[in-house]
Design an enzyme around this catalytic site. Structure first.
Site, PDB file in Angstrom:
ATOM      1  CG  ASP A  95      -0.055   2.667 -12.878  1.00  0.00           C
ATOM      2  OD1 ASP A  95      -1.111   3.180 -12.472  1.00  0.00           O
ATOM      3  OD2 ASP A  95       0.407   1.583 -12.440  1.00  0.00           O
ATOM      4  CG  HIS A 147      -1.693  -1.182  -5.401  1.00  0.00           C
ATOM      5  ND1 HIS A 147      -2.204  -0.087  -4.761  1.00  0.00           N
ATOM      6  CD2 HIS A 147      -1.823  -0.926  -6.724  1.00  0.00           C
ATOM      7  CE1 HIS A 147      -2.625   0.789  -5.659  1.00  0.00           C
ATOM      8  NE2 HIS A 147      -2.403   0.310  -6.866  1.00  0.00           N
ATOM      9  N   GLY A 202      -5.314  -2.614  -7.991  1.00  0.00           N
ATOM     10  CA  GLY A 202      -5.127  -3.631  -6.954  1.00  0.00           C
ATOM     11  C   GLY A 202      -6.144  -4.735  -7.043  1.00  0.00           C
ATOM     12  CB  THR A 231       0.795  -8.654  -8.650  1.00  0.00           C
ATOM     13  OG1 THR A 231       0.937  -7.302  -8.215  1.00  0.00           O
ATOM     14  CG2 THR A 231       1.602  -9.563  -7.722  1.00  0.00           C
TER      15      THR A 231
HETATM   16 ZN   LIG Z   1      -2.389   1.411  -8.679  1.00  0.00          ZN
END
Ligand SMILES: [Zn+2]
Length: 285
Positions: A81, A184, A213, A237
């Site tokens: 990534d 993000h 994101g 996240t």
């Molecule tokens: Zn990204």
């Protein structure tokens, strides 16, 4: 079973659903994602970003991700990534990653094309897929990037359909990450997504699109983005926050004397539950 990205996103795009791509910088998250995918009987993407190098060096976590993918009962792509350093991208390909993202989105269109073309040529030698990015997804400094174009008008941040068509034709990539209002990290303001732009970029580029994101995006907005051409959703996240919440509730229940391996188990199971829920959303359930 280890597979490349193109196989997964082409199929997902045909079926108007998206494959979840989860950043797995520790053993607990690798197992959480594979277990969730096997339980749901769906393909999944394990990915590693250079910003997690201090948490888990690629040389250590990469072979663990690949081993888990090969043993899995569902198709699994192992993807790098946000690759910016050519040596880091090559390291992932040498390890056996079946896909890489080259991120030159903060550079000019011409430089982005030139850099991406080189990575497509390199990845081709390994039979690996390539994702690139056009447009600028907000990446706060705490998220490892420090690219915050949010002061710019939407047209200067978001992916332009015509440019996306040219970019796809010039580079020969397999998937395109686009900017259409997501950010993000933990969200600070409710995102407003430009879903019509997703459809226009999909039409112009003729490629499966990638959403980075997804923080703060509602289930309805996810569904709309996926219906309009998003075929890979990056997710990290909120999975990580779910793991931390699992540890917190264990600490509250047991208090002192909790061992670290018990905390790791609590985190793994909480992350698995969150990944199952996310995969259901991406699959259109
Ligand atoms: Zn990204």
């Amino acid at each position: 079973m280890l597979v490349d990205l193109k196989t997964l996103v082409d199929e997902a795009a045909r079926q108007h659903r998206a494959v979840g791509a989860f950043n797995t910088a520790n053993l607990e998250s690798v197992r959480a994602v594979i277990d969730a995918a096997e339980k749901r009987g769906e393909a999944v993407i394990l990915q590693h970003a250079e910003l997690h190098e201090t948490v888990a060096p690629l040389a250590i976590i990469g072979p663990i991700m690949l081993g888990a993918a090969k043993r899995a009962r569902v198709p699994v792509c192992v993807h790098l990534d946000h690759g910016e350093d050519p040596a880091y991208l090559k390291q992932a390909l040498d390890l056996g990653f079946t896909s890489v993202m080259v991120d030159a989105s903060a550079k000019s269109f011409e430089e982005n094309v030139a850099i991406t073309q080189k990575v497509v040529a390199l990845a081709g030698q390994y039979g690996a897929s390539v994702e690139a990015e056009l447009g600028r997804v907000i990446r706060p400094a705490s998220g490892g990037g420090g690219d915050d174009p949010s002061h710019l008008p939407p047209d200067a941040q978001y992916t332009d359909p015509e440019a996306a068509g040219k970019f796809a034709a010039a580079t020969g990539i397999d998937a395109l990450a686009i900017a259409f209002g997501t950010a993000h990290g933990v969200y600070t303001a409710k995102p407003v997504l430009d879903v019509d732009r997703v459809a226009a970029v999909r039409e112009a580029a003729g490629l499966p699109l990638v959403m980075h994101g997804g923080s703060g995006v509602s289930p309805a907005d996810y569904r709309a983005a996926i219906q309009n051409g998003i075929a890979k959703v990056n997710y990290f996240t909120y999975m990580s926050l779910a793991g931390a919440a699992g540890v917190q509730s264990l600490l509250q229940q047991k208090g002192e004397g909790v061992r670290f391996d018990e905390m790791a188990e609590a985190a793994r199971l909480a992350m698995q539950a969150d990944v199952e829920r996310a995969m259901g959303l991406f699959a259109g359930a």
